[in-house]
Design an enzyme around this catalytic site. Structure first.
Site, PDB file in Angstrom:
ATOM      1  N   SER A 189       0.842  -1.197   0.000  1.00  0.00           N
ATOM      2  CA  SER A 189       0.000   0.000   0.000  1.00  0.00           C
ATOM      3  C   SER A 189       0.874   1.243   0.000  1.00  0.00           C
ATOM      4  O   SER A 189       2.045   1.172  -0.387  1.00  0.00           O
ATOM      5  CB  SER A 189      -0.944  -0.022   1.214  1.00  0.00           C
ATOM      6  OG  SER A 189      -1.929   0.981   1.081  1.00  0.00           O
ATOM      7  N   ASN A 190       0.337   2.370   0.420  1.00  0.00           N
ATOM      8  CA  ASN A 190       1.100   3.623   0.449  1.00  0.00           C
ATOM      9  C   ASN A 190       0.640   4.434   1.659  1.00  0.00           C
ATOM     10  O   ASN A 190      -0.188   3.981   2.438  1.00  0.00           O
ATOM     11  CB  ASN A 190       0.899   4.387  -0.865  1.00  0.00           C
ATOM     12  CG  ASN A 190      -0.558   4.645  -1.115  1.00  0.00           C
ATOM     13  OD1 ASN A 190      -1.216   5.367  -0.384  1.00  0.00           O
ATOM     14  ND2 ASN A 190      -1.109   4.000  -2.164  1.00  0.00           N
ATOM     15  N   ARG A 191       1.176   5.628   1.802  1.00  0.00           N
ATOM     16  CA  ARG A 191       0.951   6.398   3.030  1.00  0.00           C
ATOM     17  C   ARG A 191      -0.295   7.288   2.995  1.00  0.00           C
ATOM     18  O   ARG A 191      -0.458   8.150   3.845  1.00  0.00           O
ATOM     19  CB  ARG A 191       2.175   7.266   3.310  1.00  0.00           C
ATOM     20  CG  ARG A 191       3.430   6.479   3.549  1.00  0.00           C
ATOM     21  CD  ARG A 191       4.594   7.408   3.849  1.00  0.00           C
ATOM     22  NE  ARG A 191       5.865   6.703   3.749  1.00  0.00           N
ATOM     23  CZ  ARG A 191       6.360   5.922   4.703  1.00  0.00           C
ATOM     24  NH1 ARG A 191       5.697   5.763   5.827  1.00  0.00           N
ATOM     25  NH2 ARG A 191       7.519   5.314   4.536  1.00  0.00           N
ATOM     26  N   SER A 192      -1.160   7.105   2.043  1.00  0.00           N
ATOM     27  CA  SER A 192      -2.370   7.948   1.991  1.00  0.00           C
ATOM     28  C   SER A 192      -3.280   7.631   3.184  1.00  0.00           C
ATOM     29  O   SER A 192      -3.588   6.469   3.456  1.00  0.00           O
ATOM     30  CB  SER A 192      -3.130   7.694   0.686  1.00  0.00           C
ATOM     31  OG  SER A 192      -4.381   8.327   0.748  1.00  0.00           O
ATOM     32  N   ALA A 205      -4.811   7.429  -3.694  1.00  0.00           N
ATOM     33  CA  ALA A 205      -3.499   6.992  -4.171  1.00  0.00           C
ATOM     34  C   ALA A 205      -3.673   5.518  -4.552  1.00  0.00           C
ATOM     35  O   ALA A 205      -3.707   4.636  -3.683  1.00  0.00           O
ATOM     36  CB  ALA A 205      -2.461   7.173  -3.086  1.00  0.00           C
TER      37      ALA A 205
END
Ligand code: PMT
Length: 395
Positions: free
Chosen positions: A209-212, A276
């Protein structure tokens, strides 16, 4: 922002949840509202007028026949000055009085005398709430245009679990904002907004995943709601609380978001992709947990489809560009490639901006090239600037 300089009557009645009205009053004041409090006599057993006066900085009305009041014929002048009346908490007693049209204290008299919208947030024992008399009183009020917020299920003052708990401060505030904004510049428009970072499973316990955090997308959803729009929020997993008055569709992966956006956006007026979305996903998500081994692990990734690139239909298209270099140049390229009406160029290297932050610093670039560079603003303020552009594109 919608509450700035709005005059709200907050009616407080005699429920144990009356102490929560202090937090509600303080929250509304912080959002810029002028909060005039009216308390019933029984509410004074649960919370003191002095507490509420200190929080609002305004006189608290407690009786019909008070001398030294700043209002002339108090209930009439309060009723006329109000943009909205909110009774929170509302007991079975005040609900019954209002349904019967009684005006035997300052709160019921004010409600009868006002032409403003009225919100009620009931809080009471589950049996009192479910009693057919209370239910029929509530149905009558709703049929007359009163807006009902809550109650919710949970632990009640009696120790029982059931329906009767006071709604959250967020939901009551959301209901006030939505009602006051319902004729805004996005009224009768349907906006689809995406938020958060998609999660691409590797095995049952791991994902890419990502930091959103979802904050930008959720701020857009609330801001659009407060300008009168019908909002569908398609959200990847997030720790944020479901916004009041917004249709929330939870998704996990980019493929799920792709499918829901394609289902809903083509019938909407505008799509704003603040999510994101993972560009890649593991080629084979395995069913059993991958065991630790002494050898390195290689994951095969395959491309996810680009949602903005592929969704068909005639609606305003807004994308974000999260960039760590060549901000305007890369954003303009994405605007063209994805055939967007507007791109929000997001420099994610600025401290306190972008992923996970409360604030965001962006440049708004329209198809055709006009650029609007904004300073570091709260995500809610950025949301309103983006919606100014969307409203103008829709015109
Ligand atoms: O959620 P927060 O913590 O509040 O952070 C907000 C944010 C930084 C995530 C947000 O402001 C933001 O910049 N979102 C876009 C992030 C991104 O994925 O940018 P991108 O440049 O990779 O993608 C460009 C656009 O295409 C985006 O609108 C994206 O949603 C969309 N996209 C991307 C990949 C994909 N497969 N399909 C898409 O539609």
């Amino acid at each position: 922002m919608i509450l700035s300089n709005r005059t709200i009557i907050l009616g407080i009645t005699g429920s144990i949840a009356a102490y929560k009205a202090a937090e509600l009053a303080s929250h509304l004041v912080q959002l810029g509202a002028n909060v005039n409090i009216i308390m019933t006599e029984s509410a004074e057993h649960f919370i003191s007028p002095l507490t509420l006066r200190s929080l609002t900085g305004r006189p608290v009305a407690t009786g019909m026949f008070e001398l030294n009041s700043e209002f002339v014929i108090e209930h009439i002048s309060l009723a006329e000055a109000a943009d909205i009346v909110v009774i929170a908490p509302a007991t079975a007693n005040i609900i019954a009085k209002l349904a019967a049209g009684l005006a035997d204290d300052i709160l019921s008299s004010t409600v009868l005398a006002t032409r403003s919208p009225i919100i009620i947030a009931p809080a009471m024992n589950v049996n009192m709430y479910e009693n057919q008399i209370t239910q029929s009183n509530l149905s009558k009020l709703v049929s007359l245009g009163f807006i009902l917020v809550g109650p919710v299920k949970g632990r009640l003052a009696s120790g029982e679990m059931g329906l009767g708990r006071f709604a959250s401060i967020g939901d009551i505030t959301g209901a006030i904002c939505r009602r006051l904004g319902e004729n805004g510049d996005l009224a009768r428009r349907h906006l689809v907004i995406t938020a958060g970072g998609t999660q691409e499973p590797i095995d049952p316990v791991r994902y890419i995943s990502n930091r959103s955090s979802g904050k930008m997308g959720y701020a857009l959803a609330e801001a659009a709601r407060d300008r009168g729009a019908r909002v569908t929020l398609i959200a990847a997993p997030s720790a944020l609380i479901e916004p009041y008055g917004v249709e929330l569709c939870n998704v996990n992966t980019a493929m799920e978001m792709y499918s829901v956006v394609n289902d809903i956006a083509p019938r909407s007026d505008a799509l704003i992709m603040a999510a994101a979305v993972a560009d890649y996903r593991p080629a084979n998500a395995v069913q059993a947990k991958i065991k630790k081994a002494d050898t390195p692990l290689t994951l095969d990734l395959v491309n996810n489809p680009d949602i903005l690139d592929n969704v068909k239909g005639n609606f305003v298209r807004v994308g974000f560009a999260a960039e760590s270099e060549h901000l305007a140049e890369n954003a303009r390229a994405k605007l063209q490639r994805k055939n967007l009406d507007l791109i929000v160029a997001n420099d994610i290297t600025i401290a306190g901006s972008g992923f996970g932050a409360e604030n965001n610093e962006v440049v708004l670039i329209r198809r055709g090239g006009t650029e609007r560079k904004l300073p570091l603003l709260s995500k809610r303020e950025v949301a309103d600037k983006i919606l100014d552009e969307v409203a103008s594109l829709l015109r």
